[in-house]
Design a protein around this motif. Sequence first.
Motif, PDB file in Angstrom:
ATOM      1  N   ASP A  18       0.823  -1.212   0.000  1.00  0.00           N
ATOM      2  CA  ASP A  18       0.000   0.000   0.000  1.00  0.00           C
ATOM      3  C   ASP A  18       0.855   1.258   0.000  1.00  0.00           C
ATOM      4  OD1 ASP A  18      -2.246  -1.586  -0.007  1.00  0.00           O
ATOM      5  OD2 ASP A  18      -2.623  -1.384   2.146  1.00  0.00           O
ATOM      6  N   GLU A  19       1.991   1.213   0.717  1.00  0.00           N
ATOM      7  CA  GLU A  19       2.870   2.379   0.794  1.00  0.00           C
ATOM      8  C   GLU A  19       3.349   2.794  -0.595  1.00  0.00           C
ATOM      9  OE1 GLU A  19       4.036   3.993   3.579  1.00  0.00           O
ATOM     10  OE2 GLU A  19       3.210   2.747   5.174  1.00  0.00           O
ATOM     11  N   LEU A  20       3.759   1.812  -1.410  1.00  0.00           N
ATOM     12  CA  LEU A  20       4.206   2.119  -2.774  1.00  0.00           C
ATOM     13  C   LEU A  20       3.038   2.498  -3.669  1.00  0.00           C
ATOM     14  CD1 LEU A  20       6.266   2.193  -5.127  1.00  0.00           C
ATOM     15  CD2 LEU A  20       5.838  -0.250  -5.434  1.00  0.00           C
ATOM     16  N   HIS A  21       1.978   1.700  -3.624  1.00  0.00           N
ATOM     17  CA  HIS A  21       0.900   1.888  -4.590  1.00  0.00           C
ATOM     18  C   HIS A  21       0.188   3.223  -4.422  1.00  0.00           C
ATOM     19  CE1 HIS A  21       0.708  -2.795  -4.819  1.00  0.00           C
ATOM     20  NE2 HIS A  21       1.793  -2.281  -5.358  1.00  0.00           N
ATOM     21  N   GLU A  22       0.227   3.785  -3.200  1.00  0.00           N
ATOM     22  CA  GLU A  22      -0.417   5.071  -2.959  1.00  0.00           C
ATOM     23  C   GLU A  22       0.187   6.156  -3.844  1.00  0.00           C
ATOM     24  OE1 GLU A  22      -1.685   7.915   0.827  1.00  0.00           O
ATOM     25  OE2 GLU A  22       0.037   6.555   1.019  1.00  0.00           O
TER      26      GLU A  22
END
Length: 410
Positions: free
Chosen positions: A363-367
């Motif tokens: 989630d950290e990257l995809h945000e």
Amino acid sequence: MRKRFAEPKDHWNWPIKVTHKQGVRCGQMIWMGGQTDTTAEGIVNHPGDLARQTANSIANMGRVLGEIGCDFADLVKLLCFYVNDGGVQEADVLAMIAAALPRDARPAITLVPVAWLCYPGMVVEIEGYAMRGEDDARLPRSYADGTGLSPLPPAFAPALRCGRMIFVSAQSPVDAAGHLLHAGDIVAQTKQVMQQVGRALGAFGADYDDVVKINRWYVGAGKVEDFEPAALACAAHFKEPGPAATGVPLPRHAIPGQQIKIEVVAMLGEDGQRLKRRHVWPEGLWDWTIHLPYHHGLKCHDMIFLGGQVSLNQKGETIHVGDMQAQTRQAMTHIGTILKALGADYRDICKITTVYAGKCGYDELHENLSVRSSFFQEPGPATTGIPLPVLAYPAMSIEIDAFAMAEPDR
């Protein structure tokens, strides 16, 4: 300029839909996004195994090169991010990469130790640049002999020249035996490293005025006082307007007491003459808290380099605090503004490299990846995304480098 894109069948991929491709060939340049040991569904293979992930990441790079008619002999630069909690020696990482490369490859290289990478179990990500003639002919290259530069194994070039391009491997403040100089003193180490950079450039008849992009990887905790002293010591080597620049804080370097390493790209005419360049600083763009000679973007021949773009105001204060997506949109908007001032746009981007404040996690990257990707039409540029504990200024969430290509100015 015409581009070819690489997306090998059954290659590793992200688990969300993006416009980015694994590699882009444009003019004489080949740009490859960070390669990892991941499945086509975005699942990490061999969690925590640095040696196996390194070998498979390099193998994936070979597939990207092959997709666009190139191979490892065309490599000019590798940028390797690897997880290091203080127990990994750079010499071991270099040996792993060297073992995975064929003998006819001898790129410049930069190793960047990080606390973690974007997906659980991932411990290495390697991006690369290569060069081959537009007629598919091999391009000759020459190498600095390494005297007075950071020592490297024979598989890597301390600095190399190919056509108009000069790539200098990240220089560390060490002597010929690899012993650290000026332990703990970031200003003295910066001066030492910049002397080494000057030597590397001089091997090709170039100097600091020929630098088009500089990256500083320094030990810092996201405070202005971490950033400023070394930034000023480095900037003293450049006249205004200077190159595009990016400064990224890390938790540590591999050698205890090492505070900084610096890499540069320079351009020089094949006849030895300085190449004209055009610098831009569009009205209203953000600034640092101190005066530095760098400009947000420059164009030299067909190459466009942008300094890392962030969500700051003209006083060096973070805007959109706590909102990753808003900061990402702001940085990407700045990129578009700079490109427009240089007569280009998002379609001309070949590669983006992103560092963001975040932990290891999908989630950290995809945000931020989803926002970055939305600025491009299919097929989009190559990309790399690296999480870090903090960035250069307080509350800064993201910094995005962009490399573009466009027809030379008349």
